[in-house]
Motif scaffolding. Structure first.
Motif, short mmCIF file in Angstrom:
data_model
loop_
_atom_site.label_atom_id
_atom_site.label_comp_id
_atom_site.label_asym_id
_atom_site.label_seq_id
_atom_site.Cartn_x
_atom_site.Cartn_y
_atom_site.Cartn_z
N MET A 16 0.80 -1.22 0.04
CA MET A 16 -0.03 -0.02 -0.03
C MET A 16 0.92 1.12 0.14
O MET A 16 0.55 2.20 -0.87
CB MET A 16 -0.93 -0.01 1.17
CG MET A 16 -2.00 -1.00 1.12
SD MET A 16 -3.28 -0.85 2.64
CE MET A 16 -3.92 0.85 2.24
N GLU A 19 -8.44 2.87 4.63
CA GLU A 19 -7.83 2.61 3.55
C GLU A 19 -7.21 1.30 3.39
O GLU A 19 -7.29 0.52 2.73
CB GLU A 19 -6.60 3.46 3.13
CG GLU A 19 -6.88 5.26 2.83
CD GLU A 19 -5.58 5.71 2.59
OE1 GLU A 19 -4.77 5.61 1.62
OE2 GLU A 19 -5.36 6.52 3.38
N ARG A 28 -10.36 -0.90 3.00
CA ARG A 28 -10.69 -0.65 1.28
C ARG A 28 -9.86 -1.66 0.43
O ARG A 28 -10.12 -2.32 -0.42
CB ARG A 28 -10.85 0.50 0.92
CG ARG A 28 -11.03 0.98 -0.60
CD ARG A 28 -11.56 2.43 -0.72
NE ARG A 28 -10.42 3.32 -0.75
CZ ARG A 28 -10.19 3.93 0.47
NH1 ARG A 28 -11.35 4.36 1.13
NH2 ARG A 28 -9.23 4.94 0.34
N GLN A 29 -8.55 -1.45 0.61
CA GLN A 29 -7.50 -2.10 -0.05
C GLN A 29 -7.71 -3.55 0.20
O GLN A 29 -7.45 -4.64 -0.84
CB GLN A 29 -6.04 -1.74 0.40
CG GLN A 29 -4.80 -2.51 -0.64
CD GLN A 29 -4.90 -2.28 -1.76
OE1 GLN A 29 -5.61 -1.11 -2.24
NE2 GLN A 29 -4.25 -3.05 -2.67
N CYS A 34 -10.41 -5.37 0.77
CA CYS A 34 -11.73 -5.63 0.02
C CYS A 34 -11.13 -5.75 -1.55
O CYS A 34 -11.67 -6.80 -2.27
CB CYS A 34 -12.66 -4.71 0.30
SG CYS A 34 -13.52 -4.85 1.90
N GLU A 35 -10.50 -4.93 -1.91
CA GLU A 35 -10.03 -4.88 -3.46
C GLU A 35 -9.28 -6.17 -3.83
O GLU A 35 -9.39 -6.54 -4.85
CB GLU A 35 -9.30 -3.52 -3.87
CG GLU A 35 -10.22 -2.45 -3.80
CD GLU A 35 -9.56 -1.06 -4.46
OE1 GLU A 35 -8.32 -1.49 -4.56
OE2 GLU A 35 -9.86 0.09 -4.17
N GLU A 36 -8.18 -6.53 -2.73
CA GLU A 36 -7.40 -7.59 -2.97
C GLU A 36 -8.11 -8.92 -2.89
O GLU A 36 -7.82 -9.94 -3.68
CB GLU A 36 -6.16 -7.71 -2.11
CG GLU A 36 -5.29 -6.54 -2.54
CD GLU A 36 -3.93 -6.72 -1.53
OE1 GLU A 36 -3.67 -7.58 -0.48
OE2 GLU A 36 -3.24 -5.65 -1.22
N THR A 37 -8.98 -8.98 -2.06
CA THR A 37 -9.51 -10.49 -1.83
C THR A 37 -10.95 -10.54 -2.71
O THR A 37 -11.11 -11.77 -2.68
CB THR A 37 -9.73 -10.60 -0.22
OG1 THR A 37 -10.59 -9.39 0.33
CG2 THR A 37 -8.53 -10.28 0.57
N GLY A 38 -11.44 -9.58 -3.10
CA GLY A 38 -12.59 -9.48 -3.43
C GLY A 38 -14.03 -9.55 -2.35
O GLY A 38 -15.26 -9.96 -3.16
N ALA A 44 -17.49 -5.14 1.50
CA ALA A 44 -17.31 -4.43 2.79
C ALA A 44 -17.86 -4.82 3.96
O ALA A 44 -17.30 -4.81 5.03
CB ALA A 44 -17.43 -2.71 2.42
#
Length: 287
Positions: free
Chosen positions: A208, A225, A228-229, A231-235, A238
């Protein structure tokens, strides 16, 4: 960070009065390779250390006459210069080198050199791999000084990760909040429990920090942050990660039923499981 005792043990094993080979034992991510690198970086290692892997060794050693001749030459060179060979994973050495007509692995070939003290080998493995090697090759591990690396206690773990990430942040001219570190530990504990500590949170936060650009680069990395990151990495959605984001079971049931037909009972059970997991997010310190 936080491995002064293990660092001293490594120094004593490899370059003390009774020099011998050493094996670092612990789960992935606990800091085995980092400890070896720090030993060299800190300047306490007076010998040269050559790092490699089993796959690289076999690739470079294979010739028309087989790998044994080249490995023998390598061992002679290491012995002559009193160097140390650092192989990332000991178990891998038992799995390479065998072929039809030859049942000896690279690990077994090195046994005579290790037993006579001709070479010093620094390597690492997990607790499970250590037990497998003891069964596979009885007495082999007696040639090594064992150094155990355990996961730090929770309070010490946070300090280690914070110190490491602050060092990375300072090098980039950035800042990181302690709340972001604590959140990365919580997410790793709950959703990636098989990744070792402190390696997983450190790699996550380092990634990050190194990719912060634009206006975000001037602001301290915060807890939101981090979530949020993750969630983006694991799919992951939230609402399953963040305790502050509400979950609407009825909406989830409708979403499932719009995409999966004729499975109302299964949808109801899955929604119930999600609701149970979500409720557990608010109960910190409980299973």
């Amino acid at each position: 960070y936080g491995r002064e005792k293990e660092l001293a043990q490594l120094q004593q094993a490899l370059q003390g009065s009774f020099q011998r080979s050493a094996v670092l034992v612990g789960p992935g991510g606990v800091g085995k390779s980092a400890l070896a690198h720090e030993w060299v970086r800190s300047g306490t290692a007076t010998a040269r250390v050559w790092e490699t892997t089993a796959s690289t060794l076999i690739k470079e050693l294979i010739q028309d006459t087989g790998w044994q001749n080249k490995l023998s030459q390598l061992c002679q060179e290491i012995s002559a210069d009193s160097d140390i060979l650092f192989v990332r994973n000991l178990m891998d050495l038992f799995e390479v080198g065998k072929y039809e007509g030859n049942s000896v692995s690279i690990a077994e070939y090195l046994r005579s050199y290790l037993s006579r003290g001709r070479i010093r080998l620094l390597t690492e493995c997990s607790e499970e791999e250590y037990a497998q090697i003891e069964i596979l090759s009885p007495g082999y591990l007696s040639l090594f000084q064992r150094i155990d690396l355990r996961e730090p206690a929770e309070e010490e773990l946070e300090k280690i990760i914070l110190r490491k990430t602050n060092t990375i942040a300072q090098e980039q001219g950035l800042k990181i909040k302690a709340s972001a570190v604590r959140e990365s530990i919580r997410l790793s504990r709950r959703f990636t429990p098989y990744d070792g500590m402190p390696g997983r949170p450190i790699r996550f936060l380092e990634n990050m920090l190194l990719h912060r650009t634009g206006e975000h680069a001037q602001k301290a990395l915060k807890r939101r942050e981090t979530i949020r990151q993750f969630c983006e990495e694991t799919g992951m959605p939230a609402f399953m990660v963040d305790p502050e984001v509400p979950m609407d079971p009825e909406q989830i049931t409708r979403d499932f039923n719009e995409k999966v037909f004729g499975q109302e009972e299964a949808v109801e059970r899955v929604t119930g499981i999600l609701a149970t997991v979500k409720a557990a997010l608010a109960r910190t310190g409980k299973p």
